[in-house]
Design a protein around this motif. Structure first.
Motif, PDB file in Angstrom:
ATOM      1  N   LYS A  58       0.860  -0.243   6.122  1.00 47.27           N
ATOM      2  CA  LYS A  58       0.541  -1.459   6.886  1.00 47.27           C
ATOM      3  C   LYS A  58       1.796  -2.333   6.836  1.00 47.27           C
ATOM      4  CE  LYS A  58      -1.683  -4.980   8.681  1.00 47.27           C
ATOM      5  NZ  LYS A  58      -1.689  -5.043  10.127  1.00 47.27           N
ATOM      6  N   THR A  59       2.421  -2.514   7.980  1.00 51.29           N
ATOM      7  CA  THR A  59       3.669  -3.281   8.027  1.00 51.29           C
ATOM      8  C   THR A  59       3.397  -4.642   8.651  1.00 51.29           C
ATOM      9  OG1 THR A  59       4.884  -1.227   8.314  1.00 51.29           O
ATOM     10  CG2 THR A  59       6.052  -3.275   8.848  1.00 51.29           C
ATOM     11  N   SER A  60       3.921  -5.678   8.009  1.00 54.77           N
ATOM     12  CA  SER A  60       3.737  -7.043   8.545  1.00 54.77           C
ATOM     13  C   SER A  60       4.980  -7.865   8.246  1.00 54.77           C
ATOM     14  CB  SER A  60       2.512  -7.691   7.906  1.00 54.77           C
ATOM     15  OG  SER A  60       2.660  -7.710   6.512  1.00 54.77           O
ATOM     16  N   THR A  61       5.030  -9.030   8.838  1.00 55.93           N
ATOM     17  CA  THR A  61       6.173  -9.903   8.537  1.00 55.93           C
ATOM     18  C   THR A  61       6.032 -10.399   7.112  1.00 55.93           C
ATOM     19  OG1 THR A  61       5.016 -11.860   9.313  1.00 55.93           O
ATOM     20  CG2 THR A  61       6.353 -10.692  10.940  1.00 55.93           C
ATOM     21  N   GLU A  62       7.122 -10.855   6.554  1.00 58.02           N
ATOM     22  CA  GLU A  62       7.090 -11.362   5.180  1.00 58.02           C
ATOM     23  C   GLU A  62       6.119 -12.532   5.060  1.00 58.02           C
ATOM     24  OE1 GLU A  62      10.602 -13.409   3.471  1.00 58.02           O
ATOM     25  OE2 GLU A  62      10.630 -11.729   2.078  1.00 58.02           O
ATOM     26  N   ALA A  63       6.115 -13.407   6.080  1.00 54.12           N
ATOM     27  CA  ALA A  63       5.233 -14.572   6.058  1.00 54.12           C
ATOM     28  C   ALA A  63       3.769 -14.132   6.068  1.00 54.12           C
ATOM     29  CB  ALA A  63       5.510 -15.473   7.254  1.00 54.12           C
ATOM     30  N   ALA A  64       3.446 -13.166   6.918  1.00 55.51           N
ATOM     31  CA  ALA A  64       2.062 -12.695   6.992  1.00 55.51           C
ATOM     32  C   ALA A  64       1.654 -12.044   5.679  1.00 55.51           C
ATOM     33  CB  ALA A  64       1.921 -11.717   8.145  1.00 55.51           C
ATOM     34  N   PHE A  65       2.592 -11.326   5.077  1.00 58.57           N
ATOM     35  CA  PHE A  65       2.310 -10.679   3.799  1.00 58.57           C
ATOM     36  C   PHE A  65       1.982 -11.723   2.727  1.00 58.57           C
ATOM     37  CE2 PHE A  65       4.513  -9.753  -0.267  1.00 58.57           C
ATOM     38  CZ  PHE A  65       3.558  -8.907  -0.805  1.00 58.57           C
ATOM     39  N   VAL A  66       2.842 -12.734   2.621  1.00 60.92           N
ATOM     40  CA  VAL A  66       2.616 -13.748   1.589  1.00 60.92           C
ATOM     41  C   VAL A  66       1.305 -14.485   1.860  1.00 60.92           C
ATOM     42  CG1 VAL A  66       3.589 -15.754   0.409  1.00 60.92           C
ATOM     43  CG2 VAL A  66       5.098 -13.991   1.284  1.00 60.92           C
ATOM     44  N   LYS A  67       1.040 -14.747   3.134  1.00 63.86           N
ATOM     45  CA  LYS A  67      -0.203 -15.443   3.477  1.00 63.86           C
ATOM     46  C   LYS A  67      -1.424 -14.621   3.081  1.00 63.86           C
ATOM     47  CE  LYS A  67       0.578 -18.815   7.089  1.00 63.86           C
ATOM     48  NZ  LYS A  67       0.658 -19.047   8.527  1.00 63.86           N
ATOM     49  N   SER A  68      -1.379 -13.327   3.389  1.00 64.17           N
ATOM     50  CA  SER A  68      -2.539 -12.493   3.059  1.00 64.17           C
ATOM     51  C   SER A  68      -2.700 -12.395   1.548  1.00 64.17           C
ATOM     52  CB  SER A  68      -2.390 -11.113   3.676  1.00 64.17           C
ATOM     53  OG  SER A  68      -1.344 -10.422   3.033  1.00 64.17           O
ATOM     54  N   PHE A  69      -1.573 -12.446   0.846  1.00 62.59           N
ATOM     55  CA  PHE A  69      -1.621 -12.419  -0.612  1.00 62.59           C
ATOM     56  C   PHE A  69      -2.306 -13.684  -1.141  1.00 62.59           C
ATOM     57  CE2 PHE A  69       0.290 -13.009  -4.841  1.00 62.59           C
ATOM     58  CZ  PHE A  69      -0.008 -11.783  -5.403  1.00 62.59           C
ATOM     59  N   VAL A  70      -1.901 -14.812  -0.551  1.00 57.90           N
ATOM     60  CA  VAL A  70      -2.456 -16.113  -0.963  1.00 57.90           C
ATOM     61  C   VAL A  70      -3.952 -16.172  -0.658  1.00 57.90           C
ATOM     62  CG1 VAL A  70      -2.449 -18.554  -0.360  1.00 57.90           C
ATOM     63  CG2 VAL A  70      -0.300 -17.390  -0.852  1.00 57.90           C
ATOM     64  N   GLN A  71      -4.338 -15.578   0.473  1.00 56.90           N
ATOM     65  CA  GLN A  71      -5.740 -15.682   0.886  1.00 56.90           C
ATOM     66  C   GLN A  71      -6.685 -14.951  -0.057  1.00 56.90           C
ATOM     67  OE1 GLN A  71      -5.580 -14.549   4.978  1.00 56.90           O
ATOM     68  NE2 GLN A  71      -5.144 -16.634   5.665  1.00 56.90           N
ATOM     69  N   GLN A  72      -6.112 -14.142  -0.935  1.00 57.22           N
ATOM     70  CA  GLN A  72      -6.964 -13.523  -1.953  1.00 57.22           C
ATOM     71  C   GLN A  72      -7.629 -14.575  -2.830  1.00 57.22           C
ATOM     72  OE1 GLN A  72      -5.148  -9.621  -3.648  1.00 57.22           O
ATOM     73  NE2 GLN A  72      -3.511 -11.088  -3.379  1.00 57.22           N
ATOM     74  N   PHE A  73      -6.949 -15.724  -2.959  1.00 57.84           N
ATOM     75  CA  PHE A  73      -7.487 -16.793  -3.810  1.00 57.84           C
ATOM     76  C   PHE A  73      -8.531 -17.637  -3.077  1.00 57.84           C
ATOM     77  CE2 PHE A  73      -3.145 -15.931  -5.220  1.00 57.84           C
ATOM     78  CZ  PHE A  73      -3.362 -15.641  -6.554  1.00 57.84           C
ATOM     79  N   GLY A  74      -8.720 -17.422  -1.794  1.00 57.42           N
ATOM     80  CA  GLY A  74      -9.646 -18.238  -1.013  1.00 57.42           C
ATOM     81  C   GLY A  74      -8.863 -19.158  -0.093  1.00 57.42           C
ATOM     82  N   ASP A  75      -9.596 -19.988   0.640  1.00 58.83           N
ATOM     83  CA  ASP A  75      -8.954 -20.929   1.562  1.00 58.83           C
ATOM     84  C   ASP A  75      -8.470 -22.144   0.772  1.00 58.83           C
ATOM     85  OD1 ASP A  75      -8.161 -22.625   3.527  1.00 58.83           O
ATOM     86  OD2 ASP A  75      -9.802 -22.130   4.874  1.00 58.83           O
TER      87      ASP A  75
END
Lengths: 229, 384
Positions: free
Chosen positions: B238-255
């Protein structure tokens, strides 16, 4: 040229308390000459304080006209009355009504905040007013640090600091002992005599009224009699 | 301005009450500042992420690894400029509280993809030539007082080495800085070859690939082309931009933004009630005094202004202290935190805080001020 400062014509003041209609002043006429010192006496509810409020532009008549100097108070807006009071009227209350958070000097300076005077000039004039009432050595004291008589002197200094023509006093000695009351009344007399202030003083105290040039007795909203000192 | 003395003295009429109100406002705005900085750390990734960098992960889970053979295949995709890789080491120094990111990387490739990382030439050479060496960011070396040449034992909670121990010892070859003011250097970079040869299992696997592309406009097509290469393989990507990657990582914690907004909203609502009540009480107590001001000739709007100014001043006093303290804590104490890189109270948050101070001051004071303005002198004086 007329020497009359205050001309009240056919003044009525009616309040409504619920459905009850209370006529506190009834078709009252009154003329006060420049330089007069008069006492207003009468039983509670006779309309003394209401009359004083009308003279000070704190209240408006239900009907009739109030003319003081060139100002027709019954036609003036609230804002115009505020500006007019700041220049023309000095108030002295029974309970002094000093601001407890300000020193004597700062209390006296309050009315001057409404002028364009510099801070230095305001301070100078407030100090002069305090010296006229004999309290220049108490300038930095707070009201709680002053006696009742001293507080009333500060209140008088505040009333005269902007050099108004008319001083309105509501029971100015009502909260003081006899000796202190006499001092205050002598001070008012001196202001009338030496500085040509016109003074209207509401009082229940017959001895206090003796310091005035004449006394007007009120009853049920009308002037009942006039008595010269 | 000539009313300032009067306003100031009125504020301190009841010292204890004012101090308590200022303290509650201080706490509210301190919290606002810290939470805003925290929000920035979680959601401001767009600012620190490089738009020209893409991240390739296992399609199923971030914890799954991919074959190292993917490297050359990714490099062959049109539009790809450089490819690096990084594998999560998951260790701590001396005690579990001392956790910080460690990655096993190919040094040359990694520095090529992250040119903002600055390393002196001699330290770079030392790192490249010494297999068991590592480089760390300035924030880490300062935190643990490490100097070049130190031997640093790291306990990995994931990787056992071939000697059966989970403790890996490295030599510190260099200390990195960054020329990106928003970037964090709170990490350790380990030589991949040394790590891969030393680990007891999963040899030849890679945690993630990071690549640069020639044109931002091509990011979607390059990502699609990479993923297409590995379709139906054992490790789809699954390839994404660095920003999208970090965002999806952060979203693990919730909104995080929503959570922080709710907390800040609750705090401000409470502070409005507290300050509004204080102002209302203050005006109630001073009705005769306000009537005296009006008697002396102060106009209705002046009285309104005086009461409003008192409210705004109390709010400003506590709010500026709170906001200032949070700025100091966030930007000088928490900044560089290895646990939460990117924490930063930015100008936008400060401006928002200043707006809230003014807004809350006006809102808390408006009702008491209008009440003071509408006072009828005769009625008010009769209460004296």
């Amino acid at each position: 040229m007329s020497n009359d400062l205050v001309i009240l014509k056919d003044i009525s003041r009616i309040y409504h308390k619920g459905k009850e209609r209370v006529e506190v002043l009834h078709r009252l006429d009154l003329t006060i000459a420049n330089g007069d010192f008069l006492a207003l006496m009468g039983p509670s509810g006779s309309g003394k304080t209401t009359l004083l409020n009308l003279l000070g532009g704190l209240d408006k008549p239900t009907s009739g006209s109030v003319k003081i100097g060139d100002a027709e108070l019954h036609n003036m807006s609230s804002s115009a009355l505020s500006k007019w009071r700041a220049v023309n009227i000095g108030f002295i209350f029974q309970f002094y009504n000093l601001l407890p958070v300000l020193t004597a000097l700062k209390n006296v300076e309050l009315p001057l905040l409404l002028t364009n005077l510099s801070a230095k000039e305001r301070k100078k004039r407030a100090a002069t007013a305090l010296s006229i009432v004999g309290l220049d050595d108490r300038a930095d004291h707070y009201p709680r640090e002053l006696s009742g008589g001293q507080e009333q002197r500060v209140a008088i200094a505040r009333a005269i600091v902007s050099d108004p023509n008319l001083l309105l006093c509501d029971e100015p000695t009502g909260d003081l002992d006899r000796e202190t009351a006499d001092e205050i009344l002598k001070l008012l007399q001196a202001l009338n005599r030496d500085h040509n202030k016109t003074i209207v003083m509401v009082t229940h105290d017959g001895q206090a009224a003796q310091y005035a040039q004449y006394t007007l007795h009120m009853d049920k909203g009308t002037l009942a009699s006039r008595e010269s000192a | 301005m000539k009313y300032f003395y009067l306003i100031w003295k009125s504020i301190w009429r009841k010292k204890v009450r004012t101090i308590l109100t200022v303290l509650s406002v201080f706490v509210a705005f301190f919290l606002f500042g810290i939470l805003s900085a925290l929000n920035q750390a979680f959601t401001g990734v767009d600012d620190v992420a490089n738009a020209k960098r893409l991240v390739v992960l296992d399609k199923v889970s971030i914890i799954n690894s991919m074959p190292s053979a993917y490297l050359s295949r990714i490099e062959s995709v049109e539009g790809v400029e450089r490819v690096a890789h990084a594998s999560w080491f998951g260790g701590y120094y001396q005690e579990p509280n001392n956790q910080f990111p460690q990655f096993a990387v190919d040094p040359q490739r990694y520095l090529d993809v992250y040119p903002e990382l600055l390393l002196p030439d001699d330290q770079r050479d030392k790192w490249f030539s010494t297999r068991d060496s590592v480089v760390v960011g300035r924030e880490l070396s300062d935190r643990f007082a490490w100097t070049i040449g130190d031997r640093i034992p790291i306990y990995s909670s994931i990787w056992t080495n071939k000697s059966g121990s989970q403790v890996w010892e490295f030599e510190l070859a260099g200390i990195m800085d960054t020329d990106d003011p928003r970037g964090s250097t709170a990490m350790m970079l380990i030589q991949y070859d040394y790590f891969d040869e030393g680990r007891a299992f999963a040899n030849g696997s890679i945690g993630m690939y990071i690549l640069t592309i020639d044109d931002i406009e091509n990011s979607a097509s390059v990502a699609d082309a990479i993923d297409a290469q590995f379709t139906n393989s054992a490790s789809e990507t699954k390839t994404s931009t660095e920003a999208a990657f970090v965002k999806s990582f952060v979203q693990q914690f919730g909104d995080i933004s929503l959570i922080i907004s709710l907390i800040v909203g609750a705090v401000f609502f409470t502070i409005l009630l507290v300050s509004g009540n204080t102002m209302a009480q203050s005006v109630r107590e001073r009705i005769p005094e306000l009537a005296v001001l009006k008697t002396l000739g102060f106009e209705d709007r002046s009285v309104l202004g005086i009461v409003l100014a008192e409210s705004v001043l109390v709010m400003a006093f506590g709010g500026l202290l709170g906001l200032g303290s949070s700025w100091l804590v966030a930007n000088f104490t928490l900044a560089g935190s290895a646990q939460l890189p990117g924490i930063y109270l930015d100008v936008e948050a400060i401006a928002t805080g200043l707006f809230y101070i003014l807004f809350a001051g006006i809102l808390a004071g408006i009702f008491p001020a209008v009440r003071a303005m509408r006072l009828t002198i005769v009625d008010a004086l009769s209460r004296a």
